[in-house]
Scaffold this active site. Structure first.
Site, PDB file in Angstrom:
ATOM      1  N   GLN A 150       0.785   5.926  12.174  1.00  0.00           N
ATOM      2  CA  GLN A 150       0.821   6.371  10.887  1.00  0.00           C
ATOM      3  C   GLN A 150       2.022   6.739  10.494  1.00  0.00           C
ATOM      4  O   GLN A 150       2.992   7.195  11.507  1.00  0.00           O
ATOM      5  CB  GLN A 150      -0.182   7.746  10.874  1.00  0.00           C
ATOM      6  CG  GLN A 150      -1.353   7.790  11.614  1.00  0.00           C
ATOM      7  CD  GLN A 150      -2.188   6.168  11.034  1.00  0.00           C
ATOM      8  OE1 GLN A 150      -1.912   5.660  10.172  1.00  0.00           O
ATOM      9  NE2 GLN A 150      -3.001   5.980  12.184  1.00  0.00           N
ATOM     10  N   GLY A 151       2.647   6.244   9.313  1.00  0.00           N
ATOM     11  CA  GLY A 151       4.058   6.789   8.860  1.00  0.00           C
ATOM     12  C   GLY A 151       5.048   5.609   8.912  1.00  0.00           C
ATOM     13  O   GLY A 151       5.963   5.758   8.414  1.00  0.00           O
ATOM     14  N   ASP A 152       4.568   4.492   9.835  1.00  0.00           N
ATOM     15  CA  ASP A 152       5.297   3.418   9.885  1.00  0.00           C
ATOM     16  C   ASP A 152       5.259   2.537   9.018  1.00  0.00           C
ATOM     17  O   ASP A 152       5.872   1.118   9.037  1.00  0.00           O
ATOM     18  CB  ASP A 152       5.152   2.906  11.332  1.00  0.00           C
ATOM     19  CG  ASP A 152       5.774   3.739  12.510  1.00  0.00           C
ATOM     20  OD1 ASP A 152       6.703   4.518  12.183  1.00  0.00           O
ATOM     21  OD2 ASP A 152       5.017   3.907  13.454  1.00  0.00           O
ATOM     22  N   SER A 153       4.301   2.315   7.953  1.00  0.00           N
ATOM     23  CA  SER A 153       4.042   1.262   6.982  1.00  0.00           C
ATOM     24  C   SER A 153       5.089   0.731   6.296  1.00  0.00           C
ATOM     25  O   SER A 153       6.108   1.725   5.889  1.00  0.00           O
ATOM     26  CB  SER A 153       3.168   1.790   5.850  1.00  0.00           C
ATOM     27  OG  SER A 153       1.676   1.734   6.328  1.00  0.00           O
ATOM     28  N   HIS A 206       0.822  -1.295  -0.060  1.00  0.00           N
ATOM     29  CA  HIS A 206      -0.030  -0.052  -0.182  1.00  0.00           C
ATOM     30  C   HIS A 206       0.846   1.106  -0.136  1.00  0.00           C
ATOM     31  O   HIS A 206       0.142   2.437  -0.397  1.00  0.00           O
ATOM     32  CB  HIS A 206      -1.043  -0.089   1.265  1.00  0.00           C
ATOM     33  CG  HIS A 206      -0.484   0.429   2.416  1.00  0.00           C
ATOM     34  ND1 HIS A 206      -0.194  -0.653   3.583  1.00  0.00           N
ATOM     35  CD2 HIS A 206      -0.125   1.444   3.006  1.00  0.00           C
ATOM     36  CE1 HIS A 206       0.338  -0.272   4.483  1.00  0.00           C
ATOM     37  NE2 HIS A 206       0.253   0.978   4.332  1.00  0.00           N
ATOM     38  N   ASP A 215       0.068  -7.960   1.925  1.00  0.00           N
ATOM     39  CA  ASP A 215       0.489  -6.486   1.671  1.00  0.00           C
ATOM     40  C   ASP A 215       1.911  -6.066   1.567  1.00  0.00           C
ATOM     41  O   ASP A 215       2.673  -6.193   2.644  1.00  0.00           O
ATOM     42  CB  ASP A 215      -0.147  -5.670   2.847  1.00  0.00           C
ATOM     43  CG  ASP A 215       0.239  -4.082   2.886  1.00  0.00           C
ATOM     44  OD1 ASP A 215       0.448  -3.738   1.633  1.00  0.00           O
ATOM     45  OD2 ASP A 215      -0.071  -3.491   3.716  1.00  0.00           O
TER      46      ASP A 215
END
Length: 276
Positions: free
Chosen positions: A228-231, A83, A134
Site C-alpha cells: 500500500q502506498g507504492d502505487s 488509479h 493502469d
C-alpha cells in the site's frame, strides 16, 4: 480468499486530521503511504527517476502529502498509475495542489524540489474493474534535470524476460500492516512468466492477470513486494523502466506476486495513445 489489492493510499488518509477525508476501504490499490516489503533504504541520488506524488490538502503534511509514486520519463513528464488519480484516491472533486516531489529520499526533509503538475492524462483504456491499462502521465509546470530521466523498455526488450532481476521503488508499507516509512526504499524482485502470473491470478477472487497491459514480478517464496502506498512507483530492470506498481493480493505473500503496468504496452509503435 484474499481480495486483490489495488495498491493505493490508505494509510495517509487515516493519518490526516481532515474530517472530510474518508479512508479508503481495504483492500485498495497501492497508492500512498506504503513502503516496499522486504526492501532496504536507498538514495534517490542513485535513482533520481523515482518520485513521489503529493497533495497536502488531501493527505496532510506528515509525509509531505505523499500518496503514490511515479517515474520521470522526460524532463516535464512523469508516469504513474491511473488509479492514483481516481476519485477513490483524490476525492470526488480532485485536488488543486498536486505536486511531484523529486530529488528527495526522506519525505520530511527539505531537499530536492516540489514541482506543480500542470496537466494530467489518464489512459482512456484504463479499467478500474480489471486494472488493465493502469497508466497516467503527468505534465510538470517546470522541467526536471535531464539526468533524472529513465529510459523505457519497449516491446521485445530483454528486460521483460522471465527470470530477469528487477527492483521496485517506493515510500510505501514495509510490513503490509500499516508500518509506514518516510524514506525511499527498494526491494529486489524477479520478472515472472505470463504463465506463472496467470496461475497466480486466473480470474477468481484473487484477481485476473491480463498480460497485454500487465507484468508480473516478485518472489514466489514471498517476502519481497510492493505494498500500500507504492502505487505508480517504478519497476526497473537492466536500467530501464519496465513497469509501474499497480495491484496484487496481499503484500509479499508466497505465490501472490505483485502485478505491474507493462510499460511496453504504451511505447510506440503501440496502438495505445499514451504520450510516451
Amino acid at each position: 480468499m484474499r481480495r486483490p489489492t489495488v495498491r493505493a493510499l490508505r494509510g495517509a488518509l487515516a493519518l490526516t486530521a481532515a474530517a472530510t477525508v474518508v479512508p479508503l476501504a481495504a483492500p485498495v490499490p497501492a497508492a500512498a503511504d506504503s513502503v516496499v516489503i522486504g526492501g532496504t533504504p536507498v538514495s534517490v541520488e542513485n535513482h533520481p527517476y523515482a518520485v513521489a506524488l503529493s497533495s497536502r490538502t488531501r493527505f496532510g503534511g506528515t509525509r509531505a502529502g505523499q500518496f503514490c509514486g511515479g517515474a520521470v520519463v522526460a524532463p516535464t513528464k512523469v508516469v504513474t498509475a491511473a488509479h492514483c488519480l481516481s476519485k477513490e484516491v483524490l476525492g470526488a472533486n480532485g485536488v488543486r495542489d498536486l505536486k511531484v516531489i523529486a530529488g528527495r529520499s526522506q519525505l520530511r526533509s527539505g531537499k530536492g524540489q516540489e514541482v506543480v503538475v500542470r496537466d494530467t492524462w489518464v489512459n482512456p483504456g484504463y479499467s478500474p474493474v480489471t486494472n488493465a491499462g493502469d497508466l497516467a502521465v503527468l505534465t510538470l509546470a517546470s522541467a526536471l534535470p535531464e539526468s533524472y530521466v529513465i529510459g523505457l523498455a519497449g516491446p521485445g526488450d530483454a528486460a521483460y524476460a522471465p527470470g530477469t532481476a528487477a527492483a521496485v521503488f517506493g515510500w510505501g508499507d514495509t510490513s503490509g500492516r500499516g508500518s509506514y516509512a518516510a524514506s525511499l526504499r527498494s526491494a529486489p524482485v524477479q520478472v515472472l512468466s505470463d504463465g506463472a502470473c496467470e496461475r497466480a491470478y486466473p480470474g477468481n477472487s484473487e484477481g485476473e492477470y491480463l498480460g497485454a497491459t500487465m507484468l508480473c514480478a516478485g518472489d514466489l517464496r514471498g517476502g519481497h513486494d510492493a505494498c500500500q502506498g507504492d502505487s505508480g512507483g517504478p519497476l526497473v530492470a537492466h536500467g530501464r523502466l519496465i513497469g509501474l506498481v499497480s495491484w496484487g493480493s496481499g503484500c509479499g505473500q508466497a505465490e501472490s506476486p505483485g502485478v505491474y503496468t507493462r510499460i511496453s504496452a504504451f511505447v510506440a509503435p503501440s496502438r495505445n495513445a499514451a504520450p510516451l
